[in-house]
Design a protein around this motif. Structure first.
Motif, PDB file in Angstrom:
ATOM      1  N   ASP A 179      69.303  44.051  46.937  1.00 41.80           N
ATOM      2  CA  ASP A 179      68.184  42.906  46.760  1.00 41.80           C
ATOM      3  C   ASP A 179      67.883  42.294  47.447  1.00 41.80           C
ATOM      4  N   ARG A 180      66.895  42.617  48.651  1.00 40.96           N
ATOM      5  CA  ARG A 180      66.896  41.829  49.978  1.00 40.96           C
ATOM      6  C   ARG A 180      65.840  40.976  49.115  1.00 40.96           C
ATOM      7  N   LYS A 181      65.166  40.075  49.071  1.00 43.00           N
ATOM      8  CA  LYS A 181      63.831  39.630  48.308  1.00 43.00           C
ATOM      9  C   LYS A 181      63.275  38.837  48.970  1.00 43.00           C
ATOM     10  N   ILE A 182      62.017  38.028  49.675  1.00 45.27           N
ATOM     11  CA  ILE A 182      61.809  36.808  49.610  1.00 45.27           C
ATOM     12  C   ILE A 182      60.614  36.148  48.286  1.00 45.27           C
ATOM     13  N   GLU A 183      61.153  35.556  47.530  1.00 53.27           N
ATOM     14  CA  GLU A 183      60.258  34.329  46.361  1.00 53.27           C
ATOM     15  C   GLU A 183      59.958  33.723  46.914  1.00 53.27           C
ATOM     16  N   LEU A 184      58.200  34.100  46.651  1.00 48.68           N
ATOM     17  CA  LEU A 184      57.430  32.226  46.589  1.00 48.68           C
ATOM     18  C   LEU A 184      56.654  31.729  45.364  1.00 48.68           C
ATOM     19  N   GLY A 185      56.580  31.380  45.199  1.00 47.74           N
ATOM     20  CA  GLY A 185      56.288  30.244  43.720  1.00 47.74           C
ATOM     21  C   GLY A 185      55.513  29.774  44.100  1.00 47.74           C
ATOM     22  N   TYR A 186      53.958  29.608  44.309  1.00 51.21           N
ATOM     23  CA  TYR A 186      52.632  28.657  44.228  1.00 51.21           C
ATOM     24  C   TYR A 186      52.295  28.557  42.578  1.00 51.21           C
ATOM     25  N   LEU A 187      51.438  27.458  42.848  1.00 47.77           N
ATOM     26  CA  LEU A 187      50.423  26.890  42.301  1.00 47.77           C
ATOM     27  C   LEU A 187      49.182  27.836  42.389  1.00 47.77           C
ATOM     28  N   ASN A 188      48.578  28.010  41.419  1.00 46.61           N
ATOM     29  CA  ASN A 188      47.288  28.561  42.288  1.00 46.61           C
ATOM     30  C   ASN A 188      46.367  27.849  41.063  1.00 46.61           C
ATOM     31  N   ILE A 189      45.423  28.197  41.640  1.00 43.50           N
ATOM     32  CA  ILE A 189      44.156  27.161  40.803  1.00 43.50           C
ATOM     33  C   ILE A 189      42.537  28.955  40.871  1.00 43.50           C
ATOM     34  N   PRO A 190      42.906  29.747  40.236  1.00 44.99           N
ATOM     35  CA  PRO A 190      41.656  29.876  40.193  1.00 44.99           C
ATOM     36  C   PRO A 190      40.746  30.462  39.773  1.00 44.99           C
ATOM     37  N   ILE A 191      39.414  29.958  39.964  1.00 45.36           N
ATOM     38  CA  ILE A 191      37.829  30.268  39.862  1.00 45.36           C
ATOM     39  C   ILE A 191      36.956  31.291  39.692  1.00 45.36           C
ATOM     40  N   VAL A 192      37.070  32.154  38.185  1.00 42.36           N
ATOM     41  CA  VAL A 192      36.825  32.793  38.588  1.00 42.36           C
ATOM     42  C   VAL A 192      34.860  32.939  37.625  1.00 42.36           C
ATOM     43  N   ALA A 193      34.673  34.251  37.849  1.00 40.38           N
ATOM     44  CA  ALA A 193      32.888  34.196  37.211  1.00 40.38           C
ATOM     45  C   ALA A 193      33.216  35.284  36.381  1.00 40.38           C
ATOM     46  N   ASN A 194      32.733  35.570  35.194  1.00 44.33           N
ATOM     47  CA  ASN A 194      33.406  36.532  33.839  1.00 44.33           C
ATOM     48  C   ASN A 194      31.831  37.198  33.838  1.00 44.33           C
ATOM     49  N   PHE A 195      31.679  38.756  33.728  1.00 49.63           N
ATOM     50  CA  PHE A 195      30.207  38.879  33.222  1.00 49.63           C
ATOM     51  C   PHE A 195      30.614  40.540  32.072  1.00 49.63           C
ATOM     52  N   TYR A 196      30.216  39.648  31.111  1.00 51.92           N
ATOM     53  CA  TYR A 196      30.536  40.510  29.898  1.00 51.92           C
ATOM     54  C   TYR A 196      29.275  41.684  29.939  1.00 51.92           C
ATOM     55  N   VAL A 197      30.407  42.927  30.305  1.00 58.38           N
ATOM     56  CA  VAL A 197      29.518  44.485  29.405  1.00 58.38           C
ATOM     57  C   VAL A 197      30.027  45.180  28.731  1.00 58.38           C
ATOM     58  N   ALA A 198      30.678  44.788  28.016  1.00 59.37           N
ATOM     59  CA  ALA A 198      31.079  45.273  26.860  1.00 59.37           C
ATOM     60  C   ALA A 198      31.346  44.049  25.686  1.00 59.37           C
ATOM     61  N   ALA A 248      35.560  29.882  34.332  1.00 59.54           N
ATOM     62  CA  ALA A 248      36.853  30.325  34.128  1.00 59.54           C
ATOM     63  C   ALA A 248      37.422  29.712  35.371  1.00 59.54           C
ATOM     64  N   ALA A 249      37.950  28.339  35.079  1.00 60.70           N
ATOM     65  CA  ALA A 249      38.273  27.670  35.722  1.00 60.70           C
ATOM     66  C   ALA A 249      41.092  27.756  35.657  1.00 60.70           C
ATOM     67  N   GLY A 250      41.315  28.365  35.731  1.00 64.64           N
ATOM     68  CA  GLY A 250      42.590  28.572  35.802  1.00 64.64           C
ATOM     69  C   GLY A 250      44.340  26.852  36.407  1.00 64.64           C
ATOM     70  N   LEU A 251      45.176  26.879  36.137  1.00 67.40           N
ATOM     71  CA  LEU A 251      45.824  26.770  36.785  1.00 67.40           C
ATOM     72  C   LEU A 251      47.346  27.251  36.204  1.00 67.40           C
ATOM     73  N   LEU A 252      48.100  28.323  37.082  1.00 70.72           N
ATOM     74  CA  LEU A 252      48.804  29.302  36.883  1.00 70.72           C
ATOM     75  C   LEU A 252      49.937  28.583  38.188  1.00 70.72           C
ATOM     76  N   TYR A 253      51.470  29.071  37.101  1.00 69.93           N
ATOM     77  CA  TYR A 253      52.651  29.040  38.792  1.00 69.93           C
ATOM     78  C   TYR A 253      52.417  30.546  38.311  1.00 69.93           C
ATOM     79  N   SER A 254      53.146  30.932  39.646  1.00 73.96           N
ATOM     80  CA  SER A 254      53.110  32.500  40.344  1.00 73.96           C
ATOM     81  C   SER A 254      53.945  32.606  41.289  1.00 73.96           C
ATOM     82  N   MET A 255      54.624  33.468  40.744  1.00 74.26           N
ATOM     83  CA  MET A 255      56.155  34.127  41.764  1.00 74.26           C
ATOM     84  C   MET A 255      55.711  35.016  42.565  1.00 74.26           C
ATOM     85  N   GLN A 256      55.719  34.668  43.659  1.00 72.58           N
ATOM     86  CA  GLN A 256      54.811  36.258  44.981  1.00 72.58           C
ATOM     87  C   GLN A 256      56.030  36.339  45.359  1.00 72.58           C
TER      88      GLN A 256
END
Length: 225
Positions: free
Chosen positions: A109-128, A81-89
């Motif tokens: 309320d002190r924070k750093i917000e980092l917004g990423y455009l992430n592209i995950p590429i994963v292998a899925n192993f169906y165990v059930a 699977a390959a995805g395209l996600l906006y991720s607030m970190q």
């Protein structure tokens, strides 16, 4: 030992018929979810922003994630699977206060917000049936960043919200997503991942560098193309 081999053989036989998608099919999955994130070693980092926000105890930051993922079923038990996600970190700090001369100051309320455009590429192993373990690699591209806090000064009962850009943050991030997902009969998918940061978010001091650490839980709907 024979019992162990028999158990492994049984697991393999079970896995072979567990995937819900047929071999050779594509599916698409829009998804939305929640991030629980922090930056490692951020107290020793070279991040520069407003009013020395790095002082104080670190806390986790909550953000959202949204995007789409495409999946191809290679075998009855393996898909990619390959995805395209906006991720607030990012990361957050506990409130700090100081006082003197009848004056009480507080940063909240002190924070750093980092917004990423992430592209995950994963292998899925169906165990059930419907249940998959996953691992892969994820490339992230920084698209926005912000440091913020709220300042209180009790003698004037004043609240001032302050925000600004973060300096010294790398534009590219590489991480390893590890997790699991479950697809219900109605094609709703619950996905939980831990994204382990490999590259520096910023340069560190004393040989320590800050990296992303993110727990991500999403809900999606999977349909075949």
């Amino acid at each position: 030992m024979k019992k162990l081999f028999a158990l492994v053989a049984l697991c393999v036989a079970t896995v072979g018929v567990s995937a819900q998608s047929e071999v050779g099919t594509f599916s698409l999955q829009p998804k939305i979810g929640l991030n629980v994130s922090f930056l490692t070693n951020v107290e020793n980092s070279s991040i520069e922003f407003l009013n020395s926000v790095q002082e104080g105890d670190r806390d986790v930051n909550f953000g959202f994630a949204a995007g789409v993922e495409a999946e191809y079923q290679l075998t009855p038990m393996i898909s990619v699977a390959a995805g395209l996600l906006y991720s607030m970190q990012g990361t957050k700090w506990a409130d700090i206060e100081s006082s003197g001369m009848d004056l009480k100051l507080m940063d909240k309320d002190r924070k750093i917000e980092l917004g990423y455009l992430n592209i995950p590429i994963v292998a899925n192993f169906y165990v059930a049936k419907g249940f998959a373990l996953k691992a892969g690699v994820q490339m992230g591209f920084l698209v926005n960043d912000k440091a913020k806090y709220t300042y209180y000064e009790n003698d004037e009962q004043r609240e001032v919200k302050v925000s600004g850009d973060v300096k010294g943050v790398k534009k590219f991030d590489l991480s390893i997503p590890l997790g699991a997902s479950y697809e219900f009969d109605n094609h709703v998918v619950i996905d939980a991942r831990y994204n382990l940061g490999l590259t520096k978010v910023c340069e560190g001091k004393e040989g320590k560098s800050s990296k992303n650490s993110v727990i991500q839980v999403t809900v999606g709907y999977k349909f075949e193309l």
